[in-house]
Each structure stands twice: as structure tokens, then as C-alpha cells.
Write a protein that holds these residues in place. Structure first.
Motif, PDB file in Angstrom:
ATOM      1  N   LYS A 109      -6.329  25.717 -54.848  1.00  0.00           N
ATOM      2  CA  LYS A 109      -6.512  24.368 -55.385  1.00  0.00           C
ATOM      3  C   LYS A 109      -7.952  23.898 -55.210  1.00  0.00           C
ATOM      4  N   LYS A 110      -8.515  24.174 -54.045  1.00  0.00           N
ATOM      5  CA  LYS A 110      -9.837  23.612 -53.753  1.00  0.00           C
ATOM      6  C   LYS A 110     -10.806  24.658 -53.188  1.00  0.00           C
ATOM      7  N   TYR A 111     -10.448  25.250 -52.056  1.00  0.00           N
ATOM      8  CA  TYR A 111     -11.366  26.175 -51.401  1.00  0.00           C
ATOM      9  C   TYR A 111     -11.033  27.611 -51.802  1.00  0.00           C
ATOM     10  N   LEU A 112     -12.089  28.369 -52.132  1.00  0.00           N
ATOM     11  CA  LEU A 112     -11.886  29.774 -52.497  1.00  0.00           C
ATOM     12  C   LEU A 112     -12.985  30.601 -51.844  1.00  0.00           C
ATOM     13  N   PHE A 113     -12.577  31.547 -51.004  1.00  0.00           N
ATOM     14  CA  PHE A 113     -13.557  32.358 -50.286  1.00  0.00           C
ATOM     15  C   PHE A 113     -13.299  33.838 -50.606  1.00  0.00           C
ATOM     16  N   VAL A 114     -14.212  34.426 -51.362  1.00  0.00           N
ATOM     17  CA  VAL A 114     -14.070  35.839 -51.746  1.00  0.00           C
ATOM     18  C   VAL A 114     -15.098  36.622 -50.938  1.00  0.00           C
ATOM     19  N   THR A 115     -14.623  37.548 -50.112  1.00  0.00           N
ATOM     20  CA  THR A 115     -15.562  38.247 -49.228  1.00  0.00           C
ATOM     21  C   THR A 115     -15.281  39.751 -49.200  1.00  0.00           C
ATOM     22  N   SER A 116     -16.319  40.484 -48.859  1.00  0.00           N
ATOM     23  CA  SER A 116     -16.163  41.917 -48.618  1.00  0.00           C
ATOM     24  C   SER A 116     -17.344  42.356 -47.740  1.00  0.00           C
ATOM     25  N   ALA A 117     -17.475  43.640 -47.494  1.00  0.00           N
ATOM     26  CA  ALA A 117     -18.582  44.111 -46.654  1.00  0.00           C
ATOM     27  C   ALA A 117     -19.012  45.493 -47.119  1.00  0.00           C
ATOM     28  N   GLU A 118     -20.276  45.794 -46.827  1.00  0.00           N
ATOM     29  CA  GLU A 118     -20.803  47.118 -47.204  1.00  0.00           C
ATOM     30  C   GLU A 118     -20.151  48.214 -46.364  1.00  0.00           C
ATOM     31  N   TYR A 119     -19.967  47.917 -45.065  1.00  0.00           N
ATOM     32  CA  TYR A 119     -19.422  48.926 -44.151  1.00  0.00           C
ATOM     33  C   TYR A 119     -18.149  48.413 -43.507  1.00  0.00           C
ATOM     34  N   LYS A 120     -17.125  49.230 -43.500  1.00  0.00           N
ATOM     35  CA  LYS A 120     -15.900  48.893 -42.766  1.00  0.00           C
ATOM     36  C   LYS A 120     -16.160  49.004 -41.276  1.00  0.00           C
ATOM     37  N   ILE A 121     -15.314  48.341 -40.474  1.00  0.00           N
ATOM     38  CA  ILE A 121     -15.461  48.466 -39.024  1.00  0.00           C
ATOM     39  C   ILE A 121     -15.415  49.954 -38.651  1.00  0.00           C
ATOM     40  N   GLY A 122     -16.417  50.405 -37.920  1.00  0.00           N
ATOM     41  CA  GLY A 122     -16.466  51.811 -37.478  1.00  0.00           C
ATOM     42  C   GLY A 122     -16.943  52.768 -38.566  1.00  0.00           C
ATOM     43  N   GLY A 123     -17.176  52.286 -39.785  1.00  0.00           N
ATOM     44  CA  GLY A 123     -17.546  53.172 -40.884  1.00  0.00           C
ATOM     45  C   GLY A 123     -19.037  53.517 -40.832  1.00  0.00           C
ATOM     46  N   LYS A 124     -19.356  54.795 -41.086  1.00  0.00           N
ATOM     47  CA  LYS A 124     -20.775  55.198 -41.051  1.00  0.00           C
ATOM     48  C   LYS A 124     -21.345  55.239 -42.477  1.00  0.00           C
ATOM     49  N   ARG A 125     -20.410  55.433 -43.442  1.00  0.00           N
ATOM     50  CA  ARG A 125     -20.875  55.486 -44.834  1.00  0.00           C
ATOM     51  C   ARG A 125     -20.493  54.205 -45.542  1.00  0.00           C
ATOM     52  N   ARG A 126     -21.316  53.842 -46.506  1.00  0.00           N
ATOM     53  CA  ARG A 126     -21.005  52.665 -47.300  1.00  0.00           C
ATOM     54  C   ARG A 126     -19.596  52.772 -47.896  1.00  0.00           C
ATOM     55  N   SER A 127     -18.840  51.705 -47.857  1.00  0.00           N
ATOM     56  CA  SER A 127     -17.470  51.768 -48.374  1.00  0.00           C
ATOM     57  C   SER A 127     -17.432  51.486 -49.864  1.00  0.00           C
ATOM     58  N   ALA A 128     -16.493  52.165 -50.517  1.00  0.00           N
ATOM     59  CA  ALA A 128     -16.290  51.872 -51.941  1.00  0.00           C
ATOM     60  C   ALA A 128     -15.604  50.527 -52.063  1.00  0.00           C
ATOM     61  N   ARG A 129     -15.801  49.874 -53.155  1.00  0.00           N
ATOM     62  CA  ARG A 129     -15.221  48.539 -53.326  1.00  0.00           C
ATOM     63  C   ARG A 129     -14.617  48.408 -54.721  1.00  0.00           C
ATOM     64  N   SER A 130     -13.624  47.562 -54.820  1.00  0.00           N
ATOM     65  CA  SER A 130     -13.013  47.314 -56.127  1.00  0.00           C
ATOM     66  C   SER A 130     -14.058  46.753 -57.095  1.00  0.00           C
ATOM     67  N   ASN A 131     -14.046  47.269 -58.321  1.00  0.00           N
ATOM     68  CA  ASN A 131     -14.975  46.749 -59.341  1.00  0.00           C
ATOM     69  C   ASN A 131     -14.775  45.261 -59.561  1.00  0.00           C
ATOM     70  N   PHE A 132     -13.600  44.803 -59.250  1.00  0.00           N
ATOM     71  CA  PHE A 132     -13.273  43.418 -59.619  1.00  0.00           C
ATOM     72  C   PHE A 132     -13.892  42.414 -58.654  1.00  0.00           C
ATOM     73  N   PHE A 133     -14.298  42.875 -57.470  1.00  0.00           N
ATOM     74  CA  PHE A 133     -15.087  42.005 -56.591  1.00  0.00           C
ATOM     75  C   PHE A 133     -16.381  41.650 -57.321  1.00  0.00           C
ATOM     76  N   ASN A 134     -17.038  42.680 -57.901  1.00  0.00           N
ATOM     77  CA  ASN A 134     -18.302  42.434 -58.621  1.00  0.00           C
ATOM     78  C   ASN A 134     -18.071  41.653 -59.908  1.00  0.00           C
ATOM     79  N   GLU A 135     -16.924  41.878 -60.509  1.00  0.00           N
ATOM     80  CA  GLU A 135     -16.660  41.193 -61.790  1.00  0.00           C
ATOM     81  C   GLU A 135     -16.503  39.680 -61.625  1.00  0.00           C
TER      82      GLU A 135
END
Ligand code: SF4
Length: 679
Positions: A376-402
Motif C-alpha cells: 500500500k505504501k512502503y516498498l523495499f526491494v533489495t538484493s546483494a552482490e554476494y550471499k553470506i559466506g559466498g566468495k563468487r558474485r551471486s546470480a540474480r533474477s533478471n526481474f530485480f533489474n527490470e
């Protein structure tokens, strides 16, 4: 079906192609997109205003879904004129998932207690106003749920099968395993009890010795019963664990009771499908949990009642369809988009169009569109380059960027808008209450009884007489139907025959059922003898109604009699009760019949002149007139309004109308008000 009926009938089809998100179970969006081409004389009425969300959300969602053009119905959804404030919308790509989670927890804390305005009402924002939406709760939500819990934020979640993983429910299952000596290869000894005791959730503070003595005496008692009640056993265990302590009931975190209430429902699901249970059935119940329930029951759900438990809700994007929340978080998005494919299957995919079950980008975009528009009012869309403990960049859903950045703050800056605090309590306006008279009656007799039953979901033990009144009522129905055909007043043998053929009590033993049948026969013989003249009148039994009343929809069914008085036909509302007329429940019964009168007038448009309660008793049948003057109905409405407002504002006081009610209350083992009342 439409082709079969549409040349004779009007067909009204309601839908939104942009919210068609069930292709994975065979829904085909083309059904709605091509509807107007498939049929002649189709009139289209567009509902093109989003009445839930502020403008920033509606515009963001529009930008996203327009990428599905031209394969969608051409439309532009407008907002209802509420502007998003600066800081209502954030979309941030953090470097690390840990930072993302910390930011989210901080955001939840900062919003709780701030003012939220809905329509012309303002109130403080609560945990239950907040939803976390994941593409897959099972695969993505755990680190977020763990962090929320650790930060003291109550959470209920669905889509992860987590009920039996909660420490409180896990403890109960272990105790049931001990009591039933469930597994042959396990030694159920002191060590085992010690192990359970050492892992009790922190809220259970029972000493080891009391715990051990209590469990063993419950086991002894249960073993001696010829038939057992699982729900009764559960209540004894909860009572031993001290659940009637006020600390369980008065704390702000009521998730524990909510989870224990859901376990009670799982017990009912099992118990309700068996004719009777013996001590050995406890083992079977454990196997029911292990083989089926562990994956089938969540610690939360998406029913509207969940909003009345003050906890953040974690849901799948699919599971949120139809719901709305003042605050929506869409975190994670660590899910790589893959080419759609039909997985390994034994089905012969040449025999059907398997493509329509696949998840194409257009389908995925619709899921994201649905998720965005839950807010209704507040919308927070978040993600991160690296998952917790991850050494390589994580893949992400295209729809985050869209999701277009245009209306979002895209970095971790403080909220530019100063949020006012509010003291006003209340729950989301989205909560409109589907209810019935019997539910409201529980609230009217005690607000906390209602909460135990319908918010936490506890079920009372089953009693053998359950359904007796309904069975007698059914047979009255049959007797009147029989009269319509035969025009004969039912004889004793006819009544006995109907009882023999139709009377069935689910939880009564054969002996007990026979006794109940005799009692039913006596009541019905009295009924036929005393009210023989009614058989020539038109009786309409079980006429269904749905009454819109304030922010609730009350459903039920009414019995009515049509009587000729002079030249006039008079309609009377009648309600059948089994039992004598001089009982303590009279006010409750009167209110019920007054509600039926209101429903007859306002929902069915029938002007009834009289209202009666008919008591069916083996000794004596009697009828009582109920007041239905405008004043009396006005007072009845005030009572119903009190219940509906109380429920939708989440006011559940331990305020039994009379002390007597506590004595016979189903929760007197668990409610602090009656602690120790029963042994
Ligand atoms: S014991 Fe009394 S106060 Fe507690 S839920 Fe029952 S009726 Fe209400």
C-alpha cells in the motif's frame, strides 16, 4: 461451460490478465486475453484504478508489466490519488547479503509505531502490517527469518513447512514420542526425558523433577484409558509446561501460541478422521506427522486471521495474491533465471500441451507485478552482490533489474521523511471479517475464548454428543419434506425409520449412539405431537444468507415458517434448539434469532413478522417469542458491532461475561484467568 450456458444466460467474467500467475498448474492467460474475440456481444468494463497502492508503486508496477506488451490486454492502471512520500520506496543492491539483512531489520524497527493512514483513519504501524515476499520461501527466506527472530521481531511464515521445526512444536512431538514409546529402537528412559527437558524453549521454565513426574503421570493416566482424546492429551501436556502462566499470554510475541494452536489443528485433522482413538493411536499420529504433516503444515498461513496475530508475515509471491500490506519487503532475488523446461516426468508429454505449464519470462513478470502491487505504501526491494559466506558474485533474477529505479531511493541513505509516531491501536483495513453467528457468539461470551479458538487456532477435545442438535434438525427437515409429498403427519414408525436411516454421530460409540437415538426419537415425537398443525404450513429450512455488516460478512442459514393469519401470510423466523428453555444461554439464543431476523430483512429482503426459538426436548417442547421491534433489533446490532469491532481491532480481553463461563470454558486449563481450576 460458457458455451453450454451462454446462449441462454448472461455470463460475467472477472479477471486480470496481468495477475494470471498459475500457469504452472494449468491456467492459461489466453482464456482472458482472447475472451472478447471468442464470444459475440461481449461488453467490457475496465476496472482500471488500483485502490490499494500509492502512486509510486502503481507507476513502478506499470513500467514493469508493460514489458509484456503486446501479449496482454491494453490498459493503463491508475492510482487512486495517494502520493508516495520520499523514502517510502527503496531499491538497493547491497554488496553483501549480511548488510542487506541488517538494513532490513533496522527498517522494520524504525517503522514500528509510526503513523499509518488508511482512508480517513490513522493508527500505529504494527508487525502484522509488514510482509516479506519471496519467490521461494523454502530456498531463500531462512537467513532473513533467522535475523528477524534474533532481533526480537515476531515472524510467522508459510511455504517452508516449518511448523514442526519450531522448538515449541518439536518439544511437544518429542513428548508424544516418549508417552507412546513410539520407536522400538529408542530407549525411552530418564536420559530421554532429560534430553527433552534440556532443549525446552526458553519460555518453558518447568523444573526437571516436576517435568519428569508430570510426563510419567500423564503417560500412566493415558495408558489406562480405553479410548483417548489426543486433543485432551495435548491440553494436559501444555498445562504441565505451564501454558496457563500469564507470561505466555500477555507478552507481545504471540507467535508461540499461534504455532501451538496450529499444532492443535493438525491433531484435529488426524483425530477427526478416526472413529475413535486408543493409546496406540498416539504412535500412528506421530507417523502421520513424519510421513505427511511435516511437509504439509506451515508455521504460518495466508488466511486473513494471520493479520490479527501481531507478527511479520513471510510469504511466497504466489501466496500473497489477493492480500495487501502497508509495508512490503521483497528481498533476496538470488535466483537465476533459467530456460523454461518440463522436468523429468512419467507423463507422456506428447499427449498434452506441456508448454502451457512452463514458466516463461512473461509469466515471471506477472508474478513480480503481483508482488509489487501487494504494497500500500512502503516498498523495499533489495538484493546483494554476494550471499553470506559466498566468495563468487551471486546470480540474480533478471526481474530485480527490470524493476525500474525511477521512483525508488537506490542507496542506503536515511529516510528523508520524518515519520510521526502514533499511539492509536488497530489492524489493517484489509482485514474484513468473514464470520458466522456462532463465531461472534464466542467473542461475546469472552474475547479471549475467541482468540484461543480462531486466532491461535486451538481446537477443543471432541465430545461424543458433537452434532446431536444438527442431526435432530436434519430429521425435522426430512419429516417436513416427507409431509410435502405424502400429506401425512409422520407416524412414530416413520420417525424411527428416519432416525435409523439418517441419524449419525461421528464420535459416539455404538452404545452411546443408540442412547442418543432414543433421546432424539422422544424429542421428535413430542415435536410432531405438539406442533402437528405446523406440518400444513410451508416451512423453509436452511435458507442461506450472507449479511454485509460493517467490515464483516456474516454467513448462515435461517429456518422460516409461513403462516396464514386472516388474509395475510405471516413469515416467522424459527430456530430449533435441543434442550430445555430455561437455560443460561437464553440471551445468546435470542441474539441469534434477532440476527436471523435482521438477515432475513436486509440480506434476503423478506419482511418477517415474528421470531421464535423452538426447544426440542424429550420431556417437553416449547416455543419462545423473541423481541424483534426496531429497538430490540437496534440493540442486537450494537452487540454484533461490539464483537466485530473488537475482533477487527484485535481486542481480545479475558473478560468472560459471567464467571460461570470460565468454569465450563474449553480453555480453563490453558487460560491464566482460570489457572488451576481443573485438575
Ligand atoms: S477461562 Fe474465562 S477468561 Fe479464559 S478464555 Fe475461558 S472464558 Fe475467557
Amino acid at each position: 461451460m460458457i458455451q453450454l450456458i451462454s446462449d441462454k444466460q448472461n455470463v460475467c467474467v472477472v479477471g486480470d490478465d496481468d495477475q494470471s500467475i498459475y500457469q504452472w498448474r494449468g491456467a492459461d492467460v489466453q482464456n482472458i486475453i482472447t475472451f472478447s474475440k471468442r464470444y459475440q456481444k461481449v461488453a467490457i468494463h475496465q476496472l482500471d484504478i488500483n485502490r490499494r497502492s500509492a502512486d509510486g508503486i502503481v507507476k513502478t508496477a506499470n513500467l514493469l508489466i508493460q514489458k509484456n506488451n503486446p501479449n496482454r490486454l491494453q490498459k493503463l492502471i491508475r492510482d487512486k490519488g495517494i502520493e508516495s512520500e520520499n523514502g517510502d520506496l527503496y531499491k538497493i543492491l547491497f554488496n553483501n547479503q549480511k548488510d542487506e539483512i541488517e538494513w532490513i531489520v533496522g527498517k522494520v524497527h524504525s517503522l514500528i509505531g509510526t503513523e499509518i493512514i488508511e482512508g480517513d483513519k490513522s493508527r500505529k504501524l504494527k508487525y502484522s502490517d509488514i510482509a516479506f515476499l519471496f519467490r521461494s520461501v523454502g530456498n531463500e527466506a531462512k537467513p532473513y527469518i533467522d535475523a528477524l527472530k534474533e532481533a526480537g521481531i515476531p515472524v510467522i511464515y508459510s511455504g517452508i513447512g516449518g511448523l514442526f521445526a519450531t522448538p515449541e512444536v518439536n518439544t511437544i512431538v518429542k513428548i508424544f514420542e516418549f508417552i507412546s514409546n513410539c520407536d522400538n529402537d529408542v530407549e525411552y528412559n530418564d536420559l530421554y526425558i532429560n534430553e527433552i527437558h534440556s532443549k525446552l524453549p526458553a519460555q518453558f521454565s518447568i523444573k526437571y523433577d516436576s517435568f519428569k513426574i508430570g510426563i510419567i503421570s500423564i503417560q500412566d493416566f493415558t495408558q489406562k484409558q480405553r479410548r483417548i482424546s489426543l486433543q485432551g492429551l495435548y491440553a494436559s501436556v501444555l498445562s504441565l509446561l505451564g501454558l496457563s502462566d500469564a507470561s505466555f499470554h500477555d507478552s507481545d510475541d504471540d507467535v508461540l501460541l499461534y504455532n501451538l494452536g496450529r499444532f492443535s489443528r493438525a491433531i484435529s485433522d488426524y483425530e477427526g478422521s478416526r472413529e475413535f482413538l486408543t493409546f496406540n493411536s498416539i504412535k500412528d499420529f506421530i507417523w502421520f506427522i513424519r510421513l505427511h504433516a511435516e511437509n504439509a503444515y506451515d508455521s504460518g498461513n495466508t488466511d486473513s486471521m494471520a493479520g490479527l496475530v501481531d507478527a511479520v508475515q513471510v510469504l511466497t509471491m504466489h501466496g500473497t495474491k489477493g492480500l495487501g500490506f502497508p509495508v512490503v519487503f521483497m528481498p533476496s532475488h538470488f535466483r537465476q533465471n533459467r530456460e523454461p523446461e518440463f522436468g523429468p516426468t512419467l507423463l507422456n508429454t506428447t499427449k498434452f500441451d506441456s508448454n502451457r505449464f512452463l514458466n516463461y519470462p512473461e509469466d515471471e513478470r506477472r508474478i513480480y507485478y503481483v508482488a509489487l502491487t501487494r504494497s500500500k505504501k512502503y516498498l523495499f526491494v533489495t538484493s546483494a552482490e554476494y550471499k553470506i559466506g559466498g566468495k563468487r558474485r551471486s546470480a540474480r533474477s533478471n526481474f530485480f533489474n527490470e524493476i525500474d529505479d525511477k521512483y525508488f531511493i537506490t542507496n542506503d541513505i536515511l529516510d528523508p521523511t520524518t515519520r510521526k509516531l502514533s499511539e492509536e491501536d488497530g489492524v489493517s483495513e484489509e482485514i474484513s471479517l468473514p464470520t458466522s453467528y456462532s463465531e461472534l457468539a464466542y467473542y461475546l461470551s469472552c474475547g479471549y475464548d475467541y482468540k484461543m479458538r480462531f486466532i491461535y487456532g486451538f481446537n477443543p477435545g471432541l465430545v461424543p454428543a458433537l452434532g446431536f442438535g444438527k442431526q435432530v434438525h436434519n430429521i425435522i427437515n426430512l419429516l417436513h419434506k416427507d409431509f410435502e409429498v405424502t400429506k401425512k403427519i409422520p407416524s412414530k414408525s416413520k420417525i424411527a425409520q428416519f432416525i435409523e436411516e439418517h441419524f449419525y454421530l461421528r464420535y459416539a460409540s455404538t452404545d452411546l449412539t443408540e442412547r442418543f437415538k432414543i433421546s432424539a426419537l422422544k424429542s421428535l415425537l413430542k415435536y410432531v405431537k405438539m406442533w402437528e398443525s405446523d406440518f400444513s404450513l410451508a416451512i423453509k429450512t436452511e435458507r442461506p444468507f450472507e449479511l454485509e455488516f460493517e467490515n464483516s460478512l456474516i454467513a448462515g442459514s435461517i429456518d422460516m415458517i409461513k403462516r396464514e393469519e386472516g388474509n395475510e401470510a405471516v413469515l416467522e423466523v424459527i430456530d430449533f434448539k435441543t434442550g430445555k428453555d430455561n437455560n443460561e444461554l437464553m440471551h445468546k439464543y435470542e441474539l441469534q434469532v434477532q440476527l436471523y431476523t435482521i438477515a432475513a430483512q436486509e440480506a434476503l429482503g423478506i419482511n418477517t413478522q415474528k421470531a421464535l426459538i423452538h426447544f426440542l426436548d424429550a420431556d417437553k417442547n416449547s416455543r419462545l417469542n423473541v423481541q424483534t421491534s426496531p429497538d430490540a433489533l437496534g440493540t442486537a446490532k450494537e452487540e454484533l458491532s461490539f464483537a466485530i469491532q473488537g475482533i477487527t481491532k484485535a481486542t481480545f480481553n479475558r473478560d468472560a461475561r459471567q464467571d460461570k463461563i470460565c468454569k465450563s470454558c474449553d480453555w480453563c486449563n490453558l487460560c491464566p484467568k482460570r489457572k488451576g481450576y481443573r485438575a
